[in-house]
Write a protein that holds these residues in place. Structure first.
Motif, PDB file in Angstrom:
ATOM      1  N   MET A  78      56.465  67.361  39.272  1.00  0.00           N
ATOM      2  CA  MET A  78      57.667  68.116  39.537  1.00  0.00           C
ATOM      3  C   MET A  78      58.635  67.325  40.411  1.00  0.00           C
ATOM      4  SD  MET A  78      59.263  70.794  38.823  1.00  0.00           S
ATOM      5  CE  MET A  78      58.392  72.224  38.358  1.00  0.00           C
ATOM      6  N   LYS A  79      58.111  66.514  41.297  1.00  0.00           N
ATOM      7  CA  LYS A  79      58.991  65.728  42.158  1.00  0.00           C
ATOM      8  C   LYS A  79      59.781  64.700  41.355  1.00  0.00           C
ATOM      9  CE  LYS A  79      56.338  66.230  46.378  1.00  0.00           C
ATOM     10  NZ  LYS A  79      55.677  65.554  47.478  1.00  0.00           N
ATOM     11  N   LYS A  80      59.147  64.138  40.313  1.00  0.00           N
ATOM     12  CA  LYS A  80      59.853  63.186  39.442  1.00  0.00           C
ATOM     13  C   LYS A  80      61.027  63.855  38.756  1.00  0.00           C
ATOM     14  CE  LYS A  80      55.981  60.780  37.727  1.00  0.00           C
ATOM     15  NZ  LYS A  80      55.317  60.182  36.579  1.00  0.00           N
ATOM     16  N   TYR A  81      60.812  65.077  38.312  1.00  0.00           N
ATOM     17  CA  TYR A  81      61.868  65.805  37.607  1.00  0.00           C
ATOM     18  C   TYR A  81      63.065  66.042  38.521  1.00  0.00           C
ATOM     19  CZ  TYR A  81      64.410  69.616  35.545  1.00  0.00           C
ATOM     20  OH  TYR A  81      65.418  70.396  35.055  1.00  0.00           O
ATOM     21  N   LYS A  82      62.835  66.477  39.747  1.00  0.00           N
ATOM     22  CA  LYS A  82      63.934  66.719  40.690  1.00  0.00           C
ATOM     23  C   LYS A  82      64.657  65.416  41.026  1.00  0.00           C
ATOM     24  CE  LYS A  82      63.930  71.109  41.551  1.00  0.00           C
ATOM     25  NZ  LYS A  82      65.032  71.954  41.189  1.00  0.00           N
ATOM     26  N   LEU A  83      63.901  64.347  41.207  1.00  0.00           N
ATOM     27  CA  LEU A  83      64.511  63.053  41.506  1.00  0.00           C
ATOM     28  C   LEU A  83      65.385  62.584  40.344  1.00  0.00           C
ATOM     29  CD1 LEU A  83      64.727  60.533  43.351  1.00  0.00           C
ATOM     30  CD2 LEU A  83      62.749  59.635  42.120  1.00  0.00           C
ATOM     31  N   LEU A  84      64.865  62.696  39.132  1.00  0.00           N
ATOM     32  CA  LEU A  84      65.650  62.308  37.957  1.00  0.00           C
ATOM     33  C   LEU A  84      66.875  63.205  37.783  1.00  0.00           C
ATOM     34  CD1 LEU A  84      62.775  61.543  35.430  1.00  0.00           C
ATOM     35  CD2 LEU A  84      64.370  59.902  36.423  1.00  0.00           C
ATOM     36  N   SER A  85      66.748  64.476  38.122  1.00  0.00           N
ATOM     37  CA  SER A  85      67.893  65.379  38.023  1.00  0.00           C
ATOM     38  C   SER A  85      68.989  64.981  39.005  1.00  0.00           C
ATOM     39  CB  SER A  85      67.449  66.819  38.298  1.00  0.00           C
ATOM     40  OG  SER A  85      66.507  67.233  37.355  1.00  0.00           O
ATOM     41  N   TRP A  86      68.610  64.656  40.226  1.00  0.00           N
ATOM     42  CA  TRP A  86      69.613  64.222  41.213  1.00  0.00           C
ATOM     43  C   TRP A  86      70.243  62.895  40.815  1.00  0.00           C
ATOM     44  CZ3 TRP A  86      72.216  66.948  44.423  1.00  0.00           C
ATOM     45  CH2 TRP A  86      71.679  68.108  44.972  1.00  0.00           C
ATOM     46  N   ILE A  87      69.457  61.990  40.256  1.00  0.00           N
ATOM     47  CA  ILE A  87      70.009  60.714  39.780  1.00  0.00           C
ATOM     48  C   ILE A  87      71.025  60.969  38.677  1.00  0.00           C
ATOM     49  CG2 ILE A  87      69.429  58.582  38.539  1.00  0.00           C
ATOM     50  CD1 ILE A  87      66.798  58.535  40.137  1.00  0.00           C
ATOM     51  N   ALA A  88      70.715  61.892  37.767  1.00  0.00           N
ATOM     52  CA  ALA A  88      71.653  62.231  36.691  1.00  0.00           C
ATOM     53  C   ALA A  88      72.944  62.823  37.255  1.00  0.00           C
ATOM     54  CB  ALA A  88      71.003  63.194  35.706  1.00  0.00           C
ATOM     55  N   VAL A  89      72.837  63.649  38.284  1.00  0.00           N
ATOM     56  CA  VAL A  89      74.035  64.219  38.910  1.00  0.00           C
ATOM     57  C   VAL A  89      74.894  63.115  39.515  1.00  0.00           C
ATOM     58  CG1 VAL A  89      74.843  65.652  40.834  1.00  0.00           C
ATOM     59  CG2 VAL A  89      73.050  66.502  39.326  1.00  0.00           C
ATOM     60  N   PHE A  90      74.278  62.193  40.254  1.00  0.00           N
ATOM     61  CA  PHE A  90      75.043  61.127  40.898  1.00  0.00           C
ATOM     62  C   PHE A  90      75.675  60.174  39.883  1.00  0.00           C
ATOM     63  CE2 PHE A  90      72.248  61.998  44.698  1.00  0.00           C
ATOM     64  CZ  PHE A  90      73.261  62.622  45.408  1.00  0.00           C
ATOM     65  N   ILE A  91      74.947  59.834  38.834  1.00  0.00           N
ATOM     66  CA  ILE A  91      75.512  58.960  37.802  1.00  0.00           C
ATOM     67  C   ILE A  91      76.669  59.654  37.100  1.00  0.00           C
ATOM     68  CG2 ILE A  91      75.057  57.822  35.593  1.00  0.00           C
ATOM     69  CD1 ILE A  91      72.224  57.261  36.591  1.00  0.00           C
ATOM     70  N   SER A  92      76.522  60.935  36.813  1.00  0.00           N
ATOM     71  CA  SER A  92      77.596  61.678  36.150  1.00  0.00           C
ATOM     72  C   SER A  92      78.839  61.755  37.031  1.00  0.00           C
ATOM     73  CB  SER A  92      77.128  63.091  35.809  1.00  0.00           C
ATOM     74  OG  SER A  92      76.031  63.055  34.951  1.00  0.00           O
ATOM     75  N   LEU A  93      78.645  61.995  38.319  1.00  0.00           N
ATOM     76  CA  LEU A  93      79.793  62.030  39.239  1.00  0.00           C
ATOM     77  C   LEU A  93      80.458  60.660  39.340  1.00  0.00           C
ATOM     78  CD1 LEU A  93      78.433  64.344  42.069  1.00  0.00           C
ATOM     79  CD2 LEU A  93      80.288  64.832  40.453  1.00  0.00           C
ATOM     80  N   PHE A  94      79.640  59.601  39.334  1.00  0.00           N
ATOM     81  CA  PHE A  94      80.210  58.249  39.349  1.00  0.00           C
ATOM     82  C   PHE A  94      81.056  57.996  38.110  1.00  0.00           C
ATOM     83  CE2 PHE A  94      79.705  53.898  37.730  1.00  0.00           C
ATOM     84  CZ  PHE A  94      80.447  53.220  38.691  1.00  0.00           C
ATOM     85  N   LEU A  95      80.541  58.400  36.954  1.00  0.00           N
ATOM     86  CA  LEU A  95      81.306  58.216  35.717  1.00  0.00           C
ATOM     87  C   LEU A  95      82.580  59.048  35.709  1.00  0.00           C
ATOM     88  CD1 LEU A  95      78.449  58.155  33.052  1.00  0.00           C
ATOM     89  CD2 LEU A  95      79.823  56.240  33.860  1.00  0.00           C
ATOM     90  N   LEU A  96      82.548  60.189  36.383  1.00  0.00           N
ATOM     91  CA  LEU A  96      83.724  61.046  36.440  1.00  0.00           C
ATOM     92  C   LEU A  96      84.843  60.426  37.273  1.00  0.00           C
ATOM     93  CD1 LEU A  96      84.644  63.848  35.433  1.00  0.00           C
ATOM     94  CD2 LEU A  96      83.908  64.750  37.628  1.00  0.00           C
ATOM     95  N   ILE A  97      84.483  59.763  38.373  1.00  0.00           N
ATOM     96  CA  ILE A  97      85.514  59.171  39.238  1.00  0.00           C
ATOM     97  C   ILE A  97      85.771  57.694  38.949  1.00  0.00           C
ATOM     98  CG2 ILE A  97      85.110  60.819  41.088  1.00  0.00           C
ATOM     99  CD1 ILE A  97      83.584  58.600  42.559  1.00  0.00           C
ATOM    100  N   LEU A  98      85.042  57.121  38.013  1.00  0.00           N
ATOM    101  CA  LEU A  98      85.196  55.698  37.702  1.00  0.00           C
ATOM    102  C   LEU A  98      86.622  55.289  37.350  1.00  0.00           C
ATOM    103  CD1 LEU A  98      83.876  52.901  37.277  1.00  0.00           C
ATOM    104  CD2 LEU A  98      83.464  53.597  34.919  1.00  0.00           C
ATOM    105  N   PRO A  99      87.345  56.027  36.499  1.00  0.00           N
ATOM    106  CA  PRO A  99      88.722  55.598  36.197  1.00  0.00           C
ATOM    107  C   PRO A  99      89.654  55.643  37.411  1.00  0.00           C
ATOM    108  CG  PRO A  99      87.930  57.044  34.478  1.00  0.00           C
ATOM    109  CD  PRO A  99      86.920  57.079  35.579  1.00  0.00           C
ATOM    110  N   ARG A 100      89.277  56.363  38.460  1.00  0.00           N
ATOM    111  CA  ARG A 100      90.055  56.348  39.706  1.00  0.00           C
ATOM    112  C   ARG A 100      89.706  55.133  40.549  1.00  0.00           C
ATOM    113  NH1 ARG A 100      93.900  59.385  38.135  1.00  0.00           N
ATOM    114  NH2 ARG A 100      93.332  61.542  37.772  1.00  0.00           N
TER     115      ARG A 100
END
Length: 133
Positions: A1-23
């Motif tokens: 279960m800890k792997k799942y939460k860690l991967l979920s947070w990584i996905a959130v951070f990568i998605s946010l990075f991709l969202l602000i990348l053009p800025r």
């Protein structure tokens, strides 16, 4: 279960990075000879929608409880990452040949590939925990 939460947070951070990348690494703001925006403008409008969906699905991973929902969300993240990689290709929407657009696309491709790999890890983790039950 800890792997799942860690991967979920990584996905959130990568998605946010991709969202602000053009800025962070702006795309060009050039116009064609007819006065309309270049193709990279349209590509990054579509990328914004895809990465916004990725942020929403990644954040939803943090509250999902059933393995079936986690599998589906992980699969959707894989598809969104692949879609982000494909949009700047010349046979899809494409980008212009200016240097800033190529640099933004380079970082976008790396981030989207990491997002797809993270989605694969989420699917793998959810699939493994569903087989244990």
């Amino acid at each position: 279960m800890k792997k799942y939460k860690l991967l979920s947070w990584i996905a959130v951070f990568i998605s946010l990075f991709l969202l602000i990348l053009p800025r962070l690494v702006p795309i060009c703001d050039g116009l064609t000879k007819t006065g309309s925006p270049m193709t990279c403008h349209y590509t990054y409008q579509a990328e914004f929608i895809i990465t916004l969906l990725a942020v929403i699905v990644s954040a939803a991973l943090l509250v999902l409880r059933t393995n079936e929902a986690r599998l589906l969300a992980g699969f959707i993240i894989i598809l969104l990452g692949i879609s982000s990689i494909l949009l700047p290709q010349s046979w899809a929407i494409g980008i212009c040949e200016n240097g800033s657009c190529l640099k933004t696309t380079f970082f976008l491709t790396i981030g989207a590939a990491l997002l797809a790999v993270t989605g694969t890890g989420i699917v793998w983790t959810a699939w493994g925990s569903s087989k244990d039950s």
